[in-house]
Design an enzyme around this catalytic site. Sequence first.
Site, PDB file in Angstrom:
ATOM      1  N   LYS A  68     -18.249   5.868 -19.762  1.00  0.00           N
ATOM      2  CA  LYS A  68     -19.348   4.905 -19.652  1.00  0.00           C
ATOM      3  C   LYS A  68     -19.197   3.818 -20.713  1.00  0.00           C
ATOM      4  CE  LYS A  68     -22.349   8.453 -17.699  1.00  0.00           C
ATOM      5  NZ  LYS A  68     -23.405   9.444 -17.933  1.00  0.00           N
ATOM      6  N   ASP A 118     -30.850   5.410 -16.460  1.00  0.00           N
ATOM      7  CA  ASP A 118     -30.447   6.523 -15.591  1.00  0.00           C
ATOM      8  C   ASP A 118     -31.409   6.731 -14.420  1.00  0.00           C
ATOM      9  OD1 ASP A 118     -28.053   7.761 -15.959  1.00  0.00           O
ATOM     10  OD2 ASP A 118     -28.746   9.164 -17.485  1.00  0.00           O
ATOM     11  N   GLN A 144     -27.698  11.594 -22.496  1.00  0.00           N
ATOM     12  CA  GLN A 144     -26.718  12.340 -21.699  1.00  0.00           C
ATOM     13  C   GLN A 144     -27.163  13.803 -21.520  1.00  0.00           C
ATOM     14  OE1 GLN A 144     -23.840  11.004 -20.282  1.00  0.00           O
ATOM     15  NE2 GLN A 144     -23.510  13.000 -19.345  1.00  0.00           N
TER      16      GLN A 144
END
Length: 290
Positions: A47, A114, A91
């Site tokens: 990412k 997200d 994460q």
Amino acid sequence: MILSGKAVAAEIEEELKKRVDALGFTPGLDIVMVGDDPASRTYVEKKLNKAGDIGIRGRLHHLSETTTEEELLSLVSKLNSDNSVHGFIVQMPLPKQINSLKIISAIDARKDADGLHPLNLGNLAQGSPATASATPKGIMRLIDYYKIPVAGAEAVVVGRSNMVGKPISYLLTNRNATVTLCHSKTKNLAEHTRRADILIVAVGSPYLIKSDMVKGGANIIDVGTTKLGAKMVGDVDFDTVSRKANVSPVPGGVGPLTVIMLMENLVELAERAKAEPQAPAPARRRKKQP
Ligand code: NAP
């Protein structure tokens, strides 16, 4: 046909570079990682590298495995109010002592790159504008790239996580597919999967879907990723299933799209912040001195 994600992702990357140039500032994506899970490390690196390729400032906050919920909430609060951060992600998975839902709910929904915040997931379920989570968004892009008809199609989703299964079932429903959502308690899974024109499998169980479980000519998106030795494998028995249906490969299917869709989410959040600068937190009234 192989439903590869690489060409789609490359196309989107070029569009995103132009959108970043047009912003007139460098958008910021922060990533919070707690602990040292090797798979998470790989995803985070991918990412951050992709952010750099596109002109996004990526920044990692790497916290120790023993981080407390309070410490993580305090970092989330700092990122919520940092104007150089246009979006951030925490994460997953998080260590046991931390309640993931509590952390996700503490993220400012306007910075939720997200798309996991309850407000975004709820808006998505309602069919209202929302930041959708990257993997389901990527799956829809793959479906559209290969011109797979969605309206009226029988779509079967296997797996009901908040990150993949539920949001993809909302996106397909919003596009007028008839959706069946299966999970570990589903009876006779094959009876459902055999009906599917579009089959999305997001379980994490290698080779769960065999050739006798799918309809000839079906379009199958394999989201699962499991490391078997040095090899990354999906939930679909690709070698046999791909003889009778169209399947996305693992790796090279949904993976590249997930990363690029996170970048698209971040660019969208930065564009929105530019169009509607965030109001500063209301100033606290001072008590009148007697
Ligand atoms: P998750 O939270 O573990 O959810 C797995 C789901 O599968 C659950 O809903 C579970 O049912 C269901 N399930 C388990 N065994 C089953 C069975 N035998 N039959 C039917 N359903 C079953 O996983 P996730 O986060 O959605 O991820 C799923 C997979 O996708 C993982 O392999 C993950 O690594 C991969 N993934 C890949 C990408 C990518 O970019 N390529 C992105 C995200 C995830 P219950 O709800 O009943 O427990």
